[in-house]
Write a protein that holds these residues in place. Sequence first.
Motif, short mmCIF file in Angstrom:
data_model
loop_
_atom_site.label_atom_id
_atom_site.label_comp_id
_atom_site.label_asym_id
_atom_site.label_seq_id
_atom_site.Cartn_x
_atom_site.Cartn_y
_atom_site.Cartn_z
N LEU A 70 1.19 -1.19 -0.68
CA LEU A 70 -0.02 0.09 -0.12
C LEU A 70 0.95 1.71 0.10
O LEU A 70 1.95 1.09 0.60
CB LEU A 70 -0.69 -0.08 1.39
N PHE A 71 0.51 1.78 -0.56
CA PHE A 71 0.62 3.01 -0.62
C PHE A 71 0.22 4.52 0.41
O PHE A 71 -0.60 4.50 0.43
CB PHE A 71 1.26 4.03 -2.01
N LEU A 72 1.10 5.54 1.27
CA LEU A 72 1.12 6.72 2.01
C LEU A 72 1.29 7.85 0.93
O LEU A 72 2.07 7.46 0.91
CB LEU A 72 0.80 5.89 3.38
N ARG A 73 0.31 8.11 1.26
CA ARG A 73 0.05 9.93 0.29
C ARG A 73 -0.19 10.79 1.22
O ARG A 73 -0.95 10.35 1.86
CB ARG A 73 -0.34 10.04 -1.47
N ARG A 74 -0.07 11.61 1.04
CA ARG A 74 -0.40 13.39 0.94
C ARG A 74 -1.49 13.72 -0.11
O ARG A 74 -1.27 13.64 -0.89
CB ARG A 74 0.47 15.21 1.07
N ARG A 75 -2.52 14.19 1.01
CA ARG A 75 -3.81 14.36 -0.47
C ARG A 75 -3.58 15.30 -1.45
O ARG A 75 -4.36 15.13 -2.30
CB ARG A 75 -5.34 14.51 0.66
N ASP A 76 -3.03 16.74 -0.62
CA ASP A 76 -2.54 17.35 -1.67
C ASP A 76 -1.73 17.38 -2.99
O ASP A 76 -1.29 17.39 -3.99
CB ASP A 76 -1.96 18.55 -0.81
N ARG A 77 -1.54 15.67 -2.39
CA ARG A 77 0.13 14.90 -3.53
C ARG A 77 0.03 13.71 -3.87
O ARG A 77 0.79 13.02 -3.35
CB ARG A 77 1.63 15.87 -2.83
N PRO A 78 -0.59 13.39 -4.13
CA PRO A 78 -1.49 12.22 -4.50
C PRO A 78 -0.60 11.00 -4.90
O PRO A 78 -0.50 10.10 -5.06
CB PRO A 78 -3.30 12.31 -5.20
N HIS A 79 0.48 11.78 -5.29
CA HIS A 79 1.09 11.44 -6.89
C HIS A 79 2.90 10.81 -6.33
O HIS A 79 3.89 10.64 -7.26
CB HIS A 79 1.05 11.98 -8.02
N THR A 80 3.06 11.69 -5.12
CA THR A 80 4.03 12.35 -4.85
C THR A 80 4.47 11.14 -2.84
O THR A 80 3.82 11.04 -2.28
CB THR A 80 4.49 13.20 -3.72
N PRO A 81 5.35 10.09 -3.57
CA PRO A 81 5.71 8.94 -2.36
C PRO A 81 5.52 9.65 -1.05
O PRO A 81 6.93 10.13 -1.06
CB PRO A 81 6.79 7.94 -3.50
N LEU A 82 4.87 8.98 0.08
CA LEU A 82 5.63 9.27 0.96
C LEU A 82 6.26 8.05 2.27
O LEU A 82 7.22 8.28 2.49
CB LEU A 82 4.20 10.74 2.51
N ALA A 83 5.41 7.21 2.45
CA ALA A 83 6.47 5.99 2.62
C ALA A 83 5.02 4.84 2.25
O ALA A 83 4.19 4.73 1.76
CB ALA A 83 5.33 6.26 4.40
N THR A 84 5.88 3.44 2.47
CA THR A 84 5.32 2.29 1.64
C THR A 84 5.07 1.20 2.75
O THR A 84 5.72 1.18 3.66
CB THR A 84 6.23 1.40 0.44
N ILE A 85 4.00 0.26 3.12
CA ILE A 85 3.27 -0.22 3.52
C ILE A 85 3.50 -1.63 3.26
O ILE A 85 2.35 -1.53 1.87
CB ILE A 85 1.62 0.30 4.54
N GLU A 86 3.65 -2.92 4.21
CA GLU A 86 3.32 -4.51 3.20
C GLU A 86 3.01 -4.42 3.97
O GLU A 86 2.29 -4.38 6.08
CB GLU A 86 4.70 -4.72 3.58
N MET A 87 1.24 -5.24 3.61
CA MET A 87 0.26 -6.14 4.66
C MET A 87 0.20 -7.63 4.84
O MET A 87 0.86 -7.64 3.66
CB MET A 87 -1.07 -5.58 4.41
N ASN A 88 0.53 -8.09 5.52
CA ASN A 88 -0.09 -9.56 5.40
C ASN A 88 -1.73 -9.37 6.07
O ASN A 88 -1.69 -9.37 7.62
CB ASN A 88 0.89 -9.84 6.55
N GLY A 89 -2.83 -10.29 5.31
CA GLY A 89 -3.82 -9.74 5.72
C GLY A 89 -4.61 -7.84 7.03
O GLY A 89 -4.08 -7.33 6.25
N ASN A 90 -4.49 -8.51 7.43
CA ASN A 90 -5.32 -7.13 8.51
C ASN A 90 -3.65 -6.63 9.81
O ASN A 90 -4.18 -6.13 10.44
CB ASN A 90 -6.15 -7.42 9.57
N ARG A 91 -2.50 -7.12 9.22
CA ARG A 91 -1.12 -6.58 10.19
C ARG A 91 -0.56 -6.52 9.57
O ARG A 91 0.20 -6.49 7.76
CB ARG A 91 -0.67 -8.59 10.44
N ILE A 92 0.46 -5.23 9.34
CA ILE A 92 1.40 -4.80 9.13
C ILE A 92 2.38 -4.64 9.82
O ILE A 92 3.05 -5.31 10.81
CB ILE A 92 1.45 -2.78 9.51
#
Length: 189
Positions: free
Chosen positions: A161-183
């Motif tokens: 998953l990608f975490l973005r600022r809403r005012d810059r939705p195409h600029t990477p901020l952080a990346t999240i890896e999930m396994n089911g409901n666990r980060i």
Amino acid sequence: EENYAVRLLKRLGVTAERLTAYLEKNRAALRSVRPGVATRREVLQLYKDYLDAAEHCGMDMENPLILMPRDLVEKHDRVTAAWSAIQRQRQKAEAAAAQKAAAEAHRKRLHGLSEKYLFWTEDFLIRAPVSADEIVDEGKALKHCVGGYADRHLKGATTILFLRRRDRPHTPLATIEMNGNRIVQVHGY
């Protein structure tokens, strides 16, 4: 070698004398073209390879000129090259079909990921990537290894998953890896 020769004779309706004479003639020709490569076994293997490739290419094995070509070495090289080209085309077609199927499966998976993980607040947005290229670009922009997870994400082995600022939705901020409901991990620049 003898068992193969017997099966070959029966299958093609060729007498042992005719096959032996043919192979010996081509053995002499092979010595002149490829010195040091002309044992009876090598000539028989060359002929077997030729016949296998000719059959796979759909050639008429009842035709005596195809069954026992005058220049076995040249015909072997041409027909095995044609068979190799056919195999490469098939492999390309299979790879393209598999890639298309994987892309379709990912599109379906993306819909489910969006329903499950799409989230926003006034300042932030979390969303799933839409392609492997987008995951690779994310890793390059944030200088971390998420690009290596692209295939696993597309196949559903993990979720990126990608975490973005809403005012810059195409600029990477952080990346999240999930396994089911666990980060599993979160990485930024």
